[in-house]
Design an enzyme around this catalytic site. Structure first.
Site, PDB file in Angstrom:
ATOM      1  N   ASN A   7       0.873  -1.175   0.000  1.00  0.00           N
ATOM      2  CA  ASN A   7       0.000   0.000   0.000  1.00  0.00           C
ATOM      3  C   ASN A   7       0.913   1.229   0.000  1.00  0.00           C
ATOM      4  O   ASN A   7       1.495   1.579   1.027  1.00  0.00           O
ATOM      5  CB  ASN A   7      -0.878  -0.046   1.263  1.00  0.00           C
ATOM      6  CG  ASN A   7      -1.797   1.154   1.368  1.00  0.00           C
ATOM      7  OD1 ASN A   7      -1.752   2.066   0.544  1.00  0.00           O
ATOM      8  ND2 ASN A   7      -2.620   1.153   2.398  1.00  0.00           N
ATOM      9  N   ARG A  99      -2.681  -2.197  -3.326  1.00  0.00           N
ATOM     10  CA  ARG A  99      -3.861  -1.363  -3.149  1.00  0.00           C
ATOM     11  C   ARG A  99      -3.759  -0.213  -4.150  1.00  0.00           C
ATOM     12  O   ARG A  99      -2.745   0.489  -4.178  1.00  0.00           O
ATOM     13  CB  ARG A  99      -3.884  -0.799  -1.743  1.00  0.00           C
ATOM     14  CG  ARG A  99      -5.005   0.195  -1.576  1.00  0.00           C
ATOM     15  CD  ARG A  99      -4.840   1.020  -0.355  1.00  0.00           C
ATOM     16  NE  ARG A  99      -5.960   1.934  -0.245  1.00  0.00           N
ATOM     17  CZ  ARG A  99      -5.887   3.119   0.335  1.00  0.00           C
ATOM     18  NH1 ARG A  99      -4.751   3.534   0.862  1.00  0.00           N
ATOM     19  NH2 ARG A  99      -6.931   3.883   0.398  1.00  0.00           N
ATOM     20  N   HIS A 189     -12.836   3.344   0.190  1.00  0.00           N
ATOM     21  CA  HIS A 189     -12.902   2.362   1.288  1.00  0.00           C
ATOM     22  C   HIS A 189     -13.596   1.068   0.846  1.00  0.00           C
ATOM     23  O   HIS A 189     -14.083   0.306   1.686  1.00  0.00           O
ATOM     24  CB  HIS A 189     -13.717   2.895   2.488  1.00  0.00           C
ATOM     25  CG  HIS A 189     -13.013   3.918   3.321  1.00  0.00           C
ATOM     26  ND1 HIS A 189     -13.705   4.918   3.960  1.00  0.00           N
ATOM     27  CD2 HIS A 189     -11.722   4.093   3.640  1.00  0.00           C
ATOM     28  CE1 HIS A 189     -12.862   5.672   4.630  1.00  0.00           C
ATOM     29  NE2 HIS A 189     -11.640   5.200   4.445  1.00  0.00           N
ATOM     30  N   HIS A 217     -17.592   2.773   8.134  1.00  0.00           N
ATOM     31  CA  HIS A 217     -16.143   2.793   8.368  1.00  0.00           C
ATOM     32  C   HIS A 217     -15.764   4.143   8.975  1.00  0.00           C
ATOM     33  O   HIS A 217     -15.847   5.185   8.322  1.00  0.00           O
ATOM     34  CB  HIS A 217     -15.397   2.573   7.039  1.00  0.00           C
ATOM     35  CG  HIS A 217     -13.909   2.557   7.188  1.00  0.00           C
ATOM     36  ND1 HIS A 217     -13.141   1.420   7.015  1.00  0.00           N
ATOM     37  CD2 HIS A 217     -13.037   3.544   7.524  1.00  0.00           C
ATOM     38  CE1 HIS A 217     -11.867   1.717   7.243  1.00  0.00           C
ATOM     39  NE2 HIS A 217     -11.778   3.009   7.545  1.00  0.00           N
ATOM     40  N   GLY A 219     -12.636   5.871  10.572  1.00  0.00           N
ATOM     41  CA  GLY A 219     -11.205   5.904  10.902  1.00  0.00           C
ATOM     42  C   GLY A 219     -10.751   7.339  10.763  1.00  0.00           C
ATOM     43  O   GLY A 219     -11.493   8.257  11.110  1.00  0.00           O
ATOM     44  N   GLY A 221     -10.203   8.539   7.772  1.00  0.00           N
ATOM     45  CA  GLY A 221     -11.202   8.776   6.738  1.00  0.00           C
ATOM     46  C   GLY A 221     -12.459   8.029   7.159  1.00  0.00           C
ATOM     47  O   GLY A 221     -12.364   7.005   7.831  1.00  0.00           O
ATOM     48  N   ASP A 292      -7.461  13.512  16.101  1.00  0.00           N
ATOM     49  CA  ASP A 292      -7.473  12.181  16.705  1.00  0.00           C
ATOM     50  C   ASP A 292      -8.662  12.031  17.667  1.00  0.00           C
ATOM     51  O   ASP A 292      -8.743  12.724  18.676  1.00  0.00           O
ATOM     52  CB  ASP A 292      -6.149  11.992  17.465  1.00  0.00           C
ATOM     53  CG  ASP A 292      -5.938  10.546  17.869  1.00  0.00           C
ATOM     54  OD1 ASP A 292      -5.041   9.914  17.303  1.00  0.00           O
ATOM     55  OD2 ASP A 292      -6.687  10.063  18.747  1.00  0.00           O
ATOM     56  N   ARG A 294      -9.545   9.720  19.736  1.00  0.00           N
ATOM     57  CA  ARG A 294      -9.268   9.262  21.104  1.00  0.00           C
ATOM     58  C   ARG A 294      -8.857  10.442  21.984  1.00  0.00           C
ATOM     59  O   ARG A 294      -9.329  10.595  23.114  1.00  0.00           O
ATOM     60  CB  ARG A 294      -8.153   8.212  21.078  1.00  0.00           C
ATOM     61  CG  ARG A 294      -8.049   7.445  22.349  1.00  0.00           C
ATOM     62  CD  ARG A 294      -7.123   6.278  22.237  1.00  0.00           C
ATOM     63  NE  ARG A 294      -6.349   6.286  20.986  1.00  0.00           N
ATOM     64  CZ  ARG A 294      -5.616   5.288  20.561  1.00  0.00           C
ATOM     65  NH1 ARG A 294      -5.549   4.191  21.262  1.00  0.00           N
ATOM     66  NH2 ARG A 294      -4.932   5.361  19.454  1.00  0.00           N
ATOM     67  N   ILE A 342     -12.068   4.131  14.819  1.00  0.00           N
ATOM     68  CA  ILE A 342     -13.062   4.654  15.763  1.00  0.00           C
ATOM     69  C   ILE A 342     -14.204   3.649  15.923  1.00  0.00           C
ATOM     70  O   ILE A 342     -14.615   3.323  17.044  1.00  0.00           O
ATOM     71  CB  ILE A 342     -13.609   6.020  15.275  1.00  0.00           C
ATOM     72  CG1 ILE A 342     -12.471   7.041  15.144  1.00  0.00           C
ATOM     73  CG2 ILE A 342     -14.703   6.527  16.197  1.00  0.00           C
ATOM     74  CD1 ILE A 342     -12.871   8.344  14.450  1.00  0.00           C
ATOM     75  N   GLY A 343     -14.697   3.148  14.819  1.00  0.00           N
ATOM     76  CA  GLY A 343     -15.825   2.214  14.838  1.00  0.00           C
ATOM     77  C   GLY A 343     -15.520   0.937  15.593  1.00  0.00           C
ATOM     78  O   GLY A 343     -16.380   0.362  16.251  1.00  0.00           O
ATOM     79  N   GLU A 344     -14.273   0.484  15.531  1.00  0.00           N
ATOM     80  CA  GLU A 344     -13.892  -0.755  16.205  1.00  0.00           C
ATOM     81  C   GLU A 344     -13.618  -0.548  17.685  1.00  0.00           C
ATOM     82  O   GLU A 344     -13.821  -1.452  18.492  1.00  0.00           O
ATOM     83  CB  GLU A 344     -12.612  -1.334  15.560  1.00  0.00           C
ATOM     84  CG  GLU A 344     -12.821  -1.848  14.163  1.00  0.00           C
ATOM     85  CD  GLU A 344     -11.513  -2.091  13.424  1.00  0.00           C
ATOM     86  OE1 GLU A 344     -10.480  -2.338  14.083  1.00  0.00           O
ATOM     87  OE2 GLU A 344     -11.521  -2.021  12.182  1.00  0.00           O
TER      88      GLU A 344
HETATM   89  P1  ADP Z   1      -6.842   5.156   9.119  1.00  0.00           P
HETATM   90  O1  ADP Z   1      -8.120   5.640   8.516  1.00  0.00           O
HETATM   91  O2  ADP Z   1      -5.698   6.098   8.969  1.00  0.00           O
HETATM   92  O3  ADP Z   1      -6.538   3.704   8.812  1.00  0.00           O
HETATM   93  P2  ADP Z   1      -7.721   4.181  11.692  1.00  0.00           P
HETATM   94  O4  ADP Z   1      -8.779   3.329  11.075  1.00  0.00           O
HETATM   95  O5  ADP Z   1      -6.614   3.512  12.401  1.00  0.00           O
HETATM   96  O6  ADP Z   1      -7.123   5.221  10.682  1.00  0.00           O
HETATM   97  O7  ADP Z   1      -8.478   5.168  12.705  1.00  0.00           O
HETATM   98  C1  ADP Z   1      -7.809   6.170  13.383  1.00  0.00           C
HETATM   99  C2  ADP Z   1      -8.787   6.836  14.321  1.00  0.00           C
HETATM  100  O8  ADP Z   1      -9.267   5.880  15.272  1.00  0.00           O
HETATM  101  C3  ADP Z   1      -8.158   7.974  15.127  1.00  0.00           C
HETATM  102  O9  ADP Z   1      -9.040   9.075  15.183  1.00  0.00           O
HETATM  103  C4  ADP Z   1      -8.032   7.349  16.516  1.00  0.00           C
HETATM  104  O10 ADP Z   1      -8.071   8.296  17.549  1.00  0.00           O
HETATM  105  C5  ADP Z   1      -9.268   6.484  16.542  1.00  0.00           C
HETATM  106  N1  ADP Z   1      -9.200   5.515  17.642  1.00  0.00           N
HETATM  107  C6  ADP Z   1      -8.353   4.483  17.810  1.00  0.00           C
HETATM  108  N2  ADP Z   1      -8.582   3.876  19.005  1.00  0.00           N
HETATM  109  C7  ADP Z   1      -9.595   4.566  19.611  1.00  0.00           C
HETATM  110  C8  ADP Z   1     -10.288   4.454  20.856  1.00  0.00           C
HETATM  111  N3  ADP Z   1     -10.004   3.502  21.728  1.00  0.00           N
HETATM  112  N4  ADP Z   1     -11.259   5.345  21.114  1.00  0.00           N
HETATM  113  C9  ADP Z   1     -11.578   6.311  20.235  1.00  0.00           C
HETATM  114  N5  ADP Z   1     -10.963   6.473  19.049  1.00  0.00           N
HETATM  115  C10 ADP Z   1      -9.994   5.612  18.736  1.00  0.00           C
END
Ligand code: ADP
Length: 415
Positions: A7, A99, A189, A217, A219, A221, A292, A294, A342-344
């Site tokens: 990627n 990718r 995505h 999704h 994240g 994005g 971010d 988190r 974020i979703g996970e």
């Molecule tokens: P990308 O789209 O770059 O692949 P990710 O799917 O890894 O990114 O998502 C990154 C986002 O997920 C960031 O905003 C990060 O703060 C958020 N994130 C990761 N863990 C947590 C958590 N435990 N609680 C809230 N947000 C989280």
């Protein structure tokens, strides 16, 4: 088959090595042997490589271009230092999967790369001027280092959405503009939406044709996809990944007149406005703190920061609006699936996004929701919920590896 998944970004290269086989796909017994990332290619590059179950290897070295970065990775992979027993020489890597961000209307599925495919990816550069050239660099580098004997495949972010009907993908602008310039919704995505839709089927025992769900999704994005009979019929990202949900640094939906207004009021060029919308907006722009999620949730909890809270609220409201819109479009759905960082991981965001949707038949089980974090997979809706809600960690690399295998073996697609 051992597949190298690549990627490539404009100055970065991420990889994984995954063993998969046609019979393994059914058993889900694929193995990940190593993963890693090289950033800041073109200057003093930051290298982080890790064989599965081993200590990470971190280093900095000047790497001129993507070829040099890939060469570095391949040398590490076959060295005794990496400790990957299954890969002793380049001959133990049987195919490479890339990718590729934009396949436009040309690529509706993954393909084995030949000169014609490379021309096709080049033709899509206008639509993804930052991404497709970087993806091509990875393809050229792999061609050079592996030679013609190792097959390579391209897996496109857009191709899952190629099943969208005209009514979803057309913008209400003069039709000639679509004809002349192919201005339309493509969506992104796709690999992630497709992977979690497939996992949903595995978890529930449903057939592809019975898959009527929303995949969400979230994240850096963010996008939502409406899946009917297993196919994407609408998605929130558009011609580019800027449209739709509020994201880390992207605004998502806004009134297009804002662009001209901003140029006028702030004396900005269109390029500067574009940069504001892509890089300084979204969670970062609203909070003035960070992109971010988190960190924003921490700020909100620990310091009751008003702007952090506002950013989170705007983010959640936008997701909620799309859930409502897509449920209306599909005439209801069997399930909603959350994925992405974020979703996970964030039970709080999942809760806030679904709060008040009981009238649509969406009810979250608080205990189940709180338990689902850090890569766990499962259902978070309560027993009485008419629409089931799941958390399914995405795995785009695995899907790229499996698609690569299938392309190379010319086997039929089963998801
Ligand atoms: P990308 O789209 O770059 O692949 P990710 O799917 O890894 O990114 O998502 C990154 C986002 O997920 C960031 O905003 C990060 O703060 C958020 N994130 C990761 N863990 C947590 C958590 N435990 N609680 C809230 N947000 C989280």
């Amino acid at each position: 088959m051992n597949i190298l998944v690549l990627n490539c970004g404009s100055s970065s290269l991420k990889f994984q090595i995954i063993e998969t086989d046609l019979n393994l796909i059914d058993q889900n017994a694929d193995k990940q042997y190593a993963k890693g990332v090289i950033e800041r290619i073109g200057s003093e590059s930051l290298i982080a490589l890790q064989a599965t179950g081993k200590h990470p290897f971190k280093h900095a070295a000047p790497l001129r271009d993507h070829r040099a970065a890939l060469d570095y990775i391949l040398r590490w992979i076959v060295s005794s230092e990496s400790g990957i027993d299954a890969i002793r020489s380049l001959g133990d890597i049987h195919a490479v999967g890339h990718r590729v961000v934009h396949g436009a209307e040309k690529f509706t599925r993954s393909v084995v790369i030949d000169d014609e495919v490379i021309d096709g990816i080049e033709d899509c550069i206008d639509l993804a001027p930052l991404h497709n050239p970087a993806n091509l660099k990875g393809i050229y580098a792999a061609r050079e280092l592996f030679g013609p004997g190792i097959p390579q495949a391209a897996v496109f972010d857009t191709s899952f959405h190629s099943t969208m009907p005209e009514t979803s993908y057309l913008y209400a602008i003069p039709y000639q503009l679509y004809r002349r310039h192919k201005i339309r919704r493509y969506g992104f995505h796709g690999t992630s939406h497709r992977y979690v839709a497939y996992r949903y089927r595995q978890l529930t025992g449903k057939q592809r044709e019975e898959t009527n769900i929303l995949t969400v999704h979230l994240g850096n994005g963010c996008s939502v996809c409406a899946v009917r009979n297993g196919n994407s019929v609408d998605t929130s990202m558009g011609l580019t990944p800027l449209e739709g949900l509020v994201m880390g640094t992207r605004s998502g939906d806004l009134d297009p007149s804002i662009l001209e207004y901003l140029m006028h009021k702030e004396g900005m060029s269109i390029t500067e406005v574009d940069a504001v919308l892509n890089k300084q907006s979204g969670l970062l722009g609203l909070s003035g703190l960070t992109n971010d999620m988190r960190d924003l949730l921490d700020e909100e909890r620990e310091h009751q920061d008003r702007r952090a809270r506002l950013a989170i609220e705007v983010f959640c409201l936008r997701v909620k609006k799309y859930l409502g819109a897509y449920l209306a479009e599909l005439g209801g759905a069997d399930a909603i699936v959350f994925t992405g960082g974020i979703g996970e991981n964030s039970s709080l965001i999942r809760k806030r996004v679904t709060e008040g949707l009981e009238f649509l038949g969406i009810e979250i089980d608080e205990k189940q929701n709180n338990a689902m974090t850090g890569g766990t997979e499962g259902e978070i809706s309560s027993k009485g919920s008419r629409i089931r809600v799941f958390v399914i960690p995405t795995n785009e690399e695995l899907l790229i590896a499996r698609d690569t295998l299938r392309c190379v073996k010319n086997a039929p697609r089963r998801w």
